[in-house]
Motif scaffolding. Structure first.
Motif, PDB file in Angstrom:
ATOM      1  N   TYR A  38       1.022  -1.387   0.525  1.00 52.29           N
ATOM      2  CA  TYR A  38       0.365  -0.192  -0.273  1.00 52.29           C
ATOM      3  C   TYR A  38       0.669   1.306   0.326  1.00 52.29           C
ATOM      4  CZ  TYR A  38       0.238  -0.428   5.083  1.00 52.29           C
ATOM      5  OH  TYR A  38       0.884  -0.812   6.023  1.00 52.29           O
ATOM      6  N   TRP A  41       0.743   5.816   4.580  1.00 55.28           N
ATOM      7  CA  TRP A  41       0.156   5.283   5.179  1.00 55.28           C
ATOM      8  C   TRP A  41      -0.927   5.819   6.319  1.00 55.28           C
ATOM      9  CZ3 TRP A  41       3.039   1.714   8.634  1.00 55.28           C
ATOM     10  CH2 TRP A  41       3.597   1.298   8.046  1.00 55.28           C
ATOM     11  N   LEU A  44      -3.871   3.127   5.557  1.00 57.06           N
ATOM     12  CA  LEU A  44      -3.585   1.683   6.325  1.00 57.06           C
ATOM     13  C   LEU A  44      -5.138   1.294   7.339  1.00 57.06           C
ATOM     14  CD1 LEU A  44      -2.155  -0.945   6.930  1.00 57.06           C
ATOM     15  CD2 LEU A  44      -1.305   0.016   9.052  1.00 57.06           C
ATOM     16  N   ARG A  76       5.668  -1.395   4.579  1.00 59.01           N
ATOM     17  CA  ARG A  76       3.965  -1.277   4.343  1.00 59.01           C
ATOM     18  C   ARG A  76       3.803  -2.371   3.436  1.00 59.01           C
ATOM     19  NH1 ARG A  76       5.188   4.902   2.567  1.00 59.01           N
ATOM     20  NH2 ARG A  76       6.128   3.897   0.677  1.00 59.01           N
TER      21      ARG A  76
END
Length: 143
Positions: A38, A41, A44, A76
């Motif tokens: 991804y 952040w 998430l 990530r």
């Protein structure tokens, strides 16, 4: 949530195995492992909720055997490791409208690399085969 250590890659947080609709099988099954990277952040929390929804869809789908999900937050990366009675059952899940809608929402914000194989339902052996694949970066190779 279990914590594993992948040397030089940081800890992996693994959600315990979740049974599907057909968890009791001794037959050879189709294993699907997808590694997702991804980009941001801030996405998430929503991605985590989407992963939970996907797990709920999995558990209700015909031919689903067992599912594990994992997260490597330091890089990530996240992934799912699903076991199906057959590849056809996985394909039926992938075109399920609820799954298609979930994927469409995150397309462009995540990138995935898919691996698959057949194996008997031995959770430890399947996990052991998947661990080296967790080290990929989740992005398709340039081609």
């Amino acid at each position: 949530m279990a914590l594993l250590d992948l040397t030089r890659r940081g800890p992996v947080f693994a959600v315990p195995w979740r049974d599907g609709r057909d968890p009791d099988t001794d037959a050879e099954c189709f294993v699907s492992h997808t590694v997702f990277a991804y980009d941001r952040w801030r996405d998430l929390p929503q991605i985590g909720l989407a992963a939970r929804r996907a797990a709920q869809l999995f558990s209700r789908h015909e031919g689903s055997v067992v599912l594990a999900q994992w997260f490597l937050p330091g890089r990530r990366l996240m992934g799912d490791l699903s076991v199906w009675r057959s590849e056809t059952h996985l394909r039926d899940f992938l075109v399920d409208p609820a799954h298609v809608e979930l994927v469409a929402r995150w397309r462009g914000l995540m990138h995935g690399v898919h691996h698959s194989w057949t194996a008997p339902v031995d959770r430890d052996a399947i996990w052991a085969r998947a661990v080296p694949l967790m080290r990929s970066d989740g992005r398709p190779a340039a081609g």
